[in-house]
Design a protein around this motif. Structure first.
Motif, PDB file in Angstrom:
ATOM      1  N   ASN A   9     -34.661  24.813 -16.309  1.00 14.42           N
ATOM      2  CA  ASN A   9     -35.038  25.560 -17.626  1.00 14.42           C
ATOM      3  C   ASN A   9     -35.605  26.788 -17.048  1.00 14.42           C
ATOM      4  O   ASN A   9     -36.556  27.209 -16.854  1.00 14.42           O
ATOM      5  N   LYS A  11     -36.431  29.430 -19.088  1.00 14.39           N
ATOM      6  CA  LYS A  11     -37.279  29.842 -20.049  1.00 14.39           C
ATOM      7  C   LYS A  11     -36.800  31.277 -20.330  1.00 14.39           C
ATOM      8  O   LYS A  11     -35.587  31.511 -20.331  1.00 14.39           O
ATOM      9  N   HIS A  94     -38.953  21.525 -26.813  1.00 21.02           N
ATOM     10  CA  HIS A  94     -39.843  21.950 -25.315  1.00 21.02           C
ATOM     11  C   HIS A  94     -41.206  21.892 -26.129  1.00 21.02           C
ATOM     12  O   HIS A  94     -41.553  22.681 -27.245  1.00 21.02           O
ATOM     13  N   GLU A 167     -42.506  15.378 -20.516  1.00 21.83           N
ATOM     14  CA  GLU A 167     -43.169  16.541 -20.064  1.00 21.83           C
ATOM     15  C   GLU A 167     -44.690  16.534 -20.361  1.00 21.83           C
ATOM     16  O   GLU A 167     -44.922  17.227 -21.428  1.00 21.83           O
ATOM     17  N   ALA A 171     -49.185  19.567 -17.038  1.00 19.24           N
ATOM     18  CA  ALA A 171     -48.448  19.579 -16.044  1.00 19.24           C
ATOM     19  C   ALA A 171     -47.464  20.865 -15.835  1.00 19.24           C
ATOM     20  O   ALA A 171     -46.737  21.116 -14.892  1.00 19.24           O
ATOM     21  N   ILE A 172     -47.067  21.266 -17.320  1.00 20.15           N
ATOM     22  CA  ILE A 172     -46.118  22.408 -17.077  1.00 20.15           C
ATOM     23  C   ILE A 172     -46.632  23.911 -16.717  1.00 20.15           C
ATOM     24  O   ILE A 172     -47.415  24.337 -17.354  1.00 20.15           O
ATOM     25  N   GLY A 173     -45.854  24.304 -15.791  1.00 26.43           N
ATOM     26  CA  GLY A 173     -46.112  25.676 -15.510  1.00 26.43           C
ATOM     27  C   GLY A 173     -47.514  25.793 -14.765  1.00 26.43           C
ATOM     28  O   GLY A 173     -48.229  27.176 -14.488  1.00 26.43           O
ATOM     29  N   GLY A 211     -40.633  16.053 -16.062  1.00 23.39           N
ATOM     30  CA  GLY A 211     -40.861  17.582 -15.897  1.00 23.39           C
ATOM     31  C   GLY A 211     -42.376  18.044 -15.955  1.00 23.39           C
ATOM     32  O   GLY A 211     -43.037  17.503 -16.883  1.00 23.39           O
ATOM     33  N   GLY A 212     -42.455  18.967 -15.245  1.00 23.82           N
ATOM     34  CA  GLY A 212     -44.042  19.439 -14.932  1.00 23.82           C
ATOM     35  C   GLY A 212     -44.120  19.508 -13.585  1.00 23.82           C
ATOM     36  O   GLY A 212     -44.608  18.834 -12.745  1.00 23.82           O
ATOM     37  N   SER A 213     -44.051  20.976 -13.070  1.00 24.59           N
ATOM     38  CA  SER A 213     -44.396  21.635 -11.688  1.00 24.59           C
ATOM     39  C   SER A 213     -43.640  20.559 -10.717  1.00 24.59           C
ATOM     40  O   SER A 213     -44.040  20.382  -9.559  1.00 24.59           O
ATOM     41  N   VAL A 214     -42.556  20.330 -11.130  1.00 29.90           N
ATOM     42  CA  VAL A 214     -41.356  19.612 -10.123  1.00 29.90           C
ATOM     43  C   VAL A 214     -40.914  20.820  -8.857  1.00 29.90           C
ATOM     44  O   VAL A 214     -40.614  21.910  -9.348  1.00 29.90           O
ATOM     45  N   LEU A 232     -36.475  18.012 -15.303  1.00 29.98           N
ATOM     46  CA  LEU A 232     -36.413  19.254 -16.003  1.00 29.98           C
ATOM     47  C   LEU A 232     -37.401  20.181 -15.383  1.00 29.98           C
ATOM     48  O   LEU A 232     -38.610  19.986 -15.278  1.00 29.98           O
ATOM     49  N   VAL A 233     -36.900  21.423 -14.802  1.00 27.77           N
ATOM     50  CA  VAL A 233     -37.473  22.161 -13.875  1.00 27.77           C
ATOM     51  C   VAL A 233     -37.752  23.533 -14.360  1.00 27.77           C
ATOM     52  O   VAL A 233     -36.684  24.023 -14.435  1.00 27.77           O
ATOM     53  N   GLY A 234     -38.819  24.018 -14.569  1.00 32.05           N
ATOM     54  CA  GLY A 234     -39.138  25.457 -14.860  1.00 32.05           C
ATOM     55  C   GLY A 234     -39.113  26.506 -13.640  1.00 32.05           C
ATOM     56  O   GLY A 234     -37.935  26.687 -13.015  1.00 32.05           O
ATOM     57  N   GLY A 235     -40.359  26.764 -13.335  1.00 27.68           N
ATOM     58  CA  GLY A 235     -40.583  27.885 -12.313  1.00 27.68           C
ATOM     59  C   GLY A 235     -39.759  27.739 -10.922  1.00 27.68           C
ATOM     60  O   GLY A 235     -38.976  28.793 -10.559  1.00 27.68           O
TER      61      GLY A 235
HETATM   62  C1  PEP Z   1     -40.378  23.206 -17.999  1.00 29.42           C
HETATM   63  O1  PEP Z   1     -40.152  24.460 -18.355  1.00 29.42           O
HETATM   64  O2  PEP Z   1     -40.101  22.447 -18.830  1.00 29.42           O
HETATM   65  C2  PEP Z   1     -41.240  22.797 -16.880  1.00 29.42           C
HETATM   66  C3  PEP Z   1     -41.489  21.675 -16.492  1.00 29.42           C
HETATM   67  O3  PEP Z   1     -41.729  23.889 -16.159  1.00 29.42           O
HETATM   68  P1  PEP Z   1     -42.399  23.914 -14.744  1.00 29.42           P
HETATM   69  O4  PEP Z   1     -41.415  23.325 -13.701  1.00 29.42           O
HETATM   70  O5  PEP Z   1     -42.603  25.264 -14.397  1.00 29.42           O
HETATM   71  O6  PEP Z   1     -43.586  23.256 -14.831  1.00 29.42           O
END
Ligand code: PEP
Length: 251
Positions: A9, A11, A94, A167, A171-173, A211-214, A232-235
């Motif tokens: 993701n 973002k 989200h 998520e 834990a997100i970002g 999802g959350g800082s994977v 689900l991976v952000g950063g």
């Molecule tokens: C996300 O955007 O859904 C997410 C989990 O972000 P991050 O991996 O950066 O924590």
């Protein structure tokens, strides 16, 4: 057998030019058949994404949509616009949409119904905030979200389309990951809830992501859990090499 879905993701990151560069770099890297990889970009890159990935097995997704097909909804994007571009998935609910843009469960339910009716696969996000976890009400929070967001939707409509992403907001970002046991425990809770709401066969067919800082360093541990079917991976999805490591994680 549920094929894991690892989705990046992006973002509100990546210009169209940066998207082209990312995909150009990705071409030279290996992509495992053991997982389904997906890139979820801002709307402005979706056309490029779909054109450049059309001869690959990498799926594409959008981060949001409105539930109407067309009309006076300035700034919104409709499900048929996404379908027209050939997009496979759409994130619904989200936590950043729920908290910053105040999207509630009633709206999210309408969005899921609209996505399904246009043959888009919804990735429904759910998860508790830190205060709710500290008060030990995280299961109740997630149950309320899922029951409300899927209200009135039949198993037949959801079959082979619904993906749920657990998520935890804390834990997100943030760099803080839920322990793999806590993530597994919630994903199992969600699967049991789906069994209560629908059939057991259906509940076992649904992919539930964490999802959350994977990141490349913790993905294998998270993916080793029975009820976790992807991430689900952000950063960590913004860099080609890191994304490639995520989708080629070693079992
Ligand atoms: C996300 O955007 O859904 C997410 C989990 O972000 P991050 O991996 O950066 O924590």
């Amino acid at each position: 057998m549920r094929k894991p879905l690892i989705a990046g993701n992006w973002k509100m990151n990546m210009t169209d030019a940066e998207t082209k560069k990312f995909l150009d770099n990705l071409k030279s890297l290996e992509i495992s058949d053991n997982v389904e990889a997906c890139i979820i970009s801002p709307f402005t890159s979706l056309k490029t994404l779909n054109e450049l990935l059309k001869d690959t097995d990498i799926s594409t997704g959008a981060q949001n949509m409105y539930y109407e097909d067309s009309g006076a909804f300035t700034g919104e994007i409709s499900p048929n616009m996404l379908k027209d571009l050939g997009i496979d998935y759409v994130i619904i609910g989200h936590s950043e949409r729920r908290t910053i843009f105040k999207e509630d469960d009633e709206l999210l339910n309408k969005k899921i119904i609209a996505a399904l009716s246009h043959n888009l696969k919804p990735i429904l996000c759910c998860g508790e905030n830190l205060e709710q976890r500290e008060n030990k009400i995280q299961e109740k929070v997630v149950e309320n979200q899922i029951r409300s967001d899927l209200k009135g939707i039949t198993e037949k409509e959801l079959y082979s389309k619904l993906v749920i992403a657990y998520e935890p907001i804390w834990a997100i970002g943030t760099g803080k990951t839920a322990s793999s046991d806590d993530a597994q425990s919630m994903c199992k809770f969600i699967r049991n809830l789906l069994t209560e709401m629908y059939s057991e066969e259906f509940a076992h067919s649904v992919r539930i992501q964490y999802g959350g800082s994977v990141k490349p360093e913790n993905v294998a541990e998270i993916m080793s859990k029975d009820d976790i079917d992807g991430a689900l991976v952000g950063g960590a999805s913004l860099d080609t090499e890191s994304f490639s490591k995520l989708i080629n994680y070693e079992k």
